[in-house]
Design an enzyme around this catalytic site. Structure first.
Site, mmCIF file in Angstrom:
data_model
loop_
_atom_site.group_PDB
_atom_site.id
_atom_site.type_symbol
_atom_site.label_atom_id
_atom_site.label_comp_id
_atom_site.label_asym_id
_atom_site.label_seq_id
_atom_site.Cartn_x
_atom_site.Cartn_y
_atom_site.Cartn_z
ATOM 1 N N ASP A 70 -50.837 -109.169 20.473
ATOM 2 C CA ASP A 70 -50.929 -110.555 20.029
ATOM 3 C C ASP A 70 -49.935 -110.914 18.936
ATOM 4 O OD1 ASP A 70 -52.292 -108.986 18.190
ATOM 5 O OD2 ASP A 70 -54.196 -110.028 18.398
ATOM 6 N N ASP A 481 -56.811 -105.059 8.782
ATOM 7 C CA ASP A 481 -57.808 -104.665 9.789
ATOM 8 C C ASP A 481 -58.284 -103.225 9.712
ATOM 9 O OD1 ASP A 481 -57.801 -107.193 10.774
ATOM 10 O OD2 ASP A 481 -56.694 -106.743 12.598
#
Length: 887
Positions: A70, A481
């Site tokens: 992404d 993350d």
């Protein structure tokens, strides 16, 4: 796993870094070498670390596989090494959004061709429009067709697809589903030009959150997949029947039966859901559709699976479980092309206790699951999972049943069975790409083995980097993350991310310059402390205590000796502590949100910056005083560092193109700064080991110097600069952090926003000057050596790297290298040199910036070429009339 990664680059870029014109160069500009190809670039291995929303197998050539990410580009599978090769490292600073890949298509007619639809955000966060990239050499090089709208590789709905598709009968025809109400687009010239299919009736209407004023969650997710029925066409003629999925819960699937001239809503279709995937089994005449009530990739509370009989128009609900029993949506839909009655799908949005994978061998009539409950909360798994190659995938967790570690996955929108091998499957998760090579054990009652198939695919967003001068750690990284890692060996995957506590995102870290065993990091965590300390060089950690009001990590600085710390967290003002953060006190004289750093010599001196003002503390962070320095950037897109070993030596980079922007240096502890001439823009600054004979440490920056954007090195305190990356190694946005290595001359660590931690090593180990620049007269004399390496090869094409080394005693002021191919190979594209080819004979000559090659140094170039029959390496090379040793 990807929500925290949205703003890594956006906050800086939205401030105007990419807009407007750069300031004029000062009258005295430093000497600049516009490129230096003596650097070798690699990743500090983490393996994965982010969401893989798409996996694409070519339908006509075995082992030709692509993966899209992404925000981190696209990759091609290398079967011989079981690794992934990055394909979009050439995306530059101004086109940073093109590292987000919303869809990818591999041409089954001509497998050398591959296409990528790129663009990261459809709202204002990405200032540029999207594009379709096309390649005739499997992604080794690209051409671009700009689009009149944006694409959203990191937007909601990015796991649906594929939105980009090549006609399997007439491969000059492609379709692209657009977001934001822009409709369906078509190319009839192999992706060179695109036009809207005005006959298509529905541009979609689904928005994740219509009230979102940022435009992120309120964007219309648009047209989400295109599927051809290849049985309705013949080679060279456009396929007649095409199915298109639309983000519209009442009108999700459309069909054309006249090669896209007219379109109609498919009659009798289910409503109330979004069609995430549409996969066609032409042998049995079934179109399978995976539905969810949300666009994904991490939301979704209900779902269904349906089968449409293309000959009769009959719809059949083939959901593996009743709708009432779902708490997830379906995606990850795939058909076994060797045995088309075998269908698989995933419960993509099932985070707890795990994702689920469903399999049917009778066209959806009956299903089995990857795992079942025996007696709750105990589970029986049809699989075993081996993460020994990426041990951090356990996340250091010790969950209670029914959860297990490592998880089978989450955000599992992409799952594909190899069309040539029923036993091989790959699927993407929010953290890695998993696969199995004995999938068919599922059907015989045995267990299949799941392992990471992710080596080479590096997909972390990097917030901060630090390379200590001693200790077992080579590098500390602060990542989005997955927190970050302590690398003791850059070539090996660390066993675990930072734990105790485990931050979702680490925002900043630092070590004590004269006591590198003391390390501090800060970050984001839904509940728990936001600061942690280590006293053993980052091997083990313990949590500190948060001051009142802390909501996020912010920035942190360790004193030179590790006796105290200054922290500027989100949610409250700047704080200081002695010891390890058992209690904090508010610093005075410095505004909330300031960036903080420490002097690397004086343990009581700390620095801060906020909104154009530089701040200094000489009492360990208790009080700060605003410096009288003027002319610094007015915004907050600034990063600064103090030089190790010299008190009060501070470098500051940053700004925006509508104001002050560049690189500043202070030798008086920030009381005054001097702007370096010729550095038009700079966003990071770092230090590394000094060159041989140099009296000052090596500087590194991600900057625009001499009109060129790149990564630069200076060995003479910024008097001259060498660009050390090249057009093939740009990695989009590199503005978060940079550091040299204090132990290895020339080594630099570069942050990326989705391509992980990149590091470069120079072949010029002696150091040399910062500038240079060669002549173009290729008349070298003396001994030479050549290494010729084929780095990739496929049917009809290959890629090679050539390294030419000056093994003589004097420098070259230009070079010309000649060789002959034995098997009729033809160079199709060559970079970092000019070339001519006449028959079998090839001559490569230096370009303006790499003609000077010092004795003992090397220069390199690469190329792609075509071949047939054989691809024998050249047997000999000549530098002018001088024969070179071939390695």
């Amino acid at each position: 796993m990807r929500r925290t990664r949205i703003l890594t680059a956006v906050l800086a870029l939205a401030a105007g870094l990419l807009a407007g014109s750069p300031p004029a160069l000062a009258a005295s500009t430093p000497k600049v070498t516009l490129a230096a190809d003596t650097y070798t670039w690699k990743n500090a291995r983490i393996d994965g670390g982010g969401f893989v929303p798409g996996i694409v197998f070519n339908r006509s050539e075995k082992n030709l596989v692509y993966a899209r990410t992404d925000i981190g580009g696209a990759y091609r599978w290398q079967e011989s090494t079981k690794t992934w090769t990055p394909l979009l490292d050439s995306v530059g600073w101004n086109d940073w959004g093109h590292t987000g890949v919303v869809s990818l298509a591999s041409d089954s007619v001509d497998p050398n061709k591959v296409y990528a639809a790129v663009g990261t955000y459809t709202n204002s966060w990405d200032p540029g429009n999207g594009a379709v990239l096309r390649s005739g050499d499997r992604g080794a090089s690209w051409q671009k067709a700009d689009l009149p709208f944006k694409l959203g590789g990191n937007m909601p709905g990015r796991g649906m697809g594929e939105r980009l598709a090549v006609d399997p009968n007439k491969d000059s025809v492609l379709y692209l589903g657009a977001p934001s109400g822009k409709g369906l687009w078509r190319s009839t010239d192999s992706g060179v030009t695109w036009s809207q299919v005005t006959a298509f009736p529905n541009p979609g209407n689904y928005q994740q959150d219509p009230s979102d004023t940022t435009g992120y969650a309120s964007d219309n997710q648009g047209i989400v997949w295109v599927t051809f029925d290849e049985s309705t066409g013949t080679s060279g003629s456009a396929t007649k029947t095409i199915y298109v999925g639309v983000a519209d819960k009442d009108n999700a699937v459309y069909r054309s039966t006249d090669a896209g001239a007219t379109w109609s809503r498919l009659a009798g279709q289910p409503t109330g859901y979004l069609a995430h995937k549409g996969v066609l089994d032409t042998k049995n005449g079934y179109l399978y559709i995976a539905y969810s009530d949300k666009g994904g990739p991490y939301d979704g509370g209900k779902g269904q699976l349906w089968r449409y009989a293309t000959a009769t128009g009959t719809w059949t609900n083939v959901s593996p479980v009743a709708e009432a029993d779902t708490y997830y949506g379906f995606s990850g839909l795939t058909v076994d092309r060797q045995h088309p009655g075998t269908v698989m799908a995933t419960a993509y949005s099932s985070w707890w206790p795990d994702t689920q994978i469903f399999r049917s061998t009778d066209s959806g009539g009956t299903w089995t699951k990857a795992w079942d409950y025996t007696s709750y909360p105990n589970r029986s798994n049809r699989y075993t999972i081996d993460v020994s190659s990426s041990p951090w995938l356990t996340f250091g967790a010790n969950p209670s049943p029914p959860e297990q570690t490592p998880k089978l996955g989450w955000m599992t929108e992409s799952l594909e069975i190899d069309p040539f091998d029923s036993a091989r499957m790959m699927y993407g998760t929010g953290a890695t790409l998993y696969g199995t090579e004995n999938l068919t054990n599922w059907d015989s009652g045995g267990q299949f083995t799941v392992k990471p198939m992710v080596q080479g695919l590096e997909e972390t967003a990097v917030n901060d980097l630090a390379a200590p001068p001693s200790g077992g750690a080579q590098l500390f990284s602060a990542l989005g993350d997955i927190g970050g890692f302590r690398h003791t060996d850059l070539t090996k995957v660390p066993s675990m991310m930072y734990t105790s506590p485990t931050f979702t995102t680490t925002t900043s870290l630092d070590f004590a310059e004269t006591n590198p065993n003391t390390v501090v990091r800060v970050g984001n965590l839904d509940s728990g402390p936001h600061v942690a300390f280590s006293t053993d060089n980052g091997a083990n950690w313990f949590a500190g205590t948060d001051p009142s009001g802390v909501s996020g990590g912010g920035t942190v600085a360790a004193s030179a000796d590790g006796s105290r710390f200054v922290w500027s967290p989100a949610g409250t003002g700047v704080q200081y502590t002695t010891g390890f953060g058992s209690s904090w006190a508010a610093s005075s004289g410095i505004p909330s949100g300031a960036v903080v750093e420490s002097d690397r010599v004086d343990p009581k001196t700390f620095y801060g910056f906020k909104s154009g003002k530089f701040y200094v503390s000489s009492d360990g962070g208790a009080t700060f005083t605003a410096s009288s320095a003027t002319g610094l950037p007015s915004g907050d897109s600034v990063r600064f560092k103090a030089l190790p070993g010299v008190k009060g030596d501070v470098w500051l980079a940053g700004g925006a193109s509508d104001g002050a922007y560049g690189l500043w240096h202070s030798t008086d502890g920030g009381a005054s700064f001097t702007k370096l001439p010729g550095v038009e823009q700079a966003d990071t600054i770092g230090f590394g080991k000094a060159a041989t004979g140099a009296s000052y440490q090596t500087l590194y920056t991600s900057a625009k110097i001499g009109g060129v954007r790149g990564v630069f090195r200076s060995t003479d305190k910024g008097a001259s600069w060498t660009r050390i990356n090249d057009g093939a190694h740009q990695w989009g946005w590199t503005g978060a952090a940079i550091t040299g290595d204090p132990r290895v001359y020339g080594r630099v660590y570069v942050s990326t926003n989705g391509r992980g931690v990149v590091y470069g090593d120079t072949s010029d180990t002696s150091g040399g000057g910062g500038g240079g620049g060669g002549g173009t007269d290729p008349t070298p004399t003396g001994a030479c050596a050549v290494t010729y390496k084929i780095t990739n090869q496929w049917s009809g094409g290959f890629q090679a790297d050539v390294q030419l080394t000056n093994t003589g005693s004097s420098a070259w002021s230009g070079w010309s290298l000649g060789w002959s191919f034995a098997d009729g190979q033809k160079v199709t594209q060559l970079w970092n040199a000019d070339y001519t080819q006449s028959g079998a004979a090839v001559t490569a000559k230096n370009v303006s910036w790499n003609g000077t090659v010092a004795a003992g140094s090397s220069v390199g170039f690469g190329f792609t070429g075509s071949w047939s029959g054989a691809n024998t390496k050249p047997a000999s090379f000549k530098l002018g009339d001088q024969s070179c040793t071939v390695g």
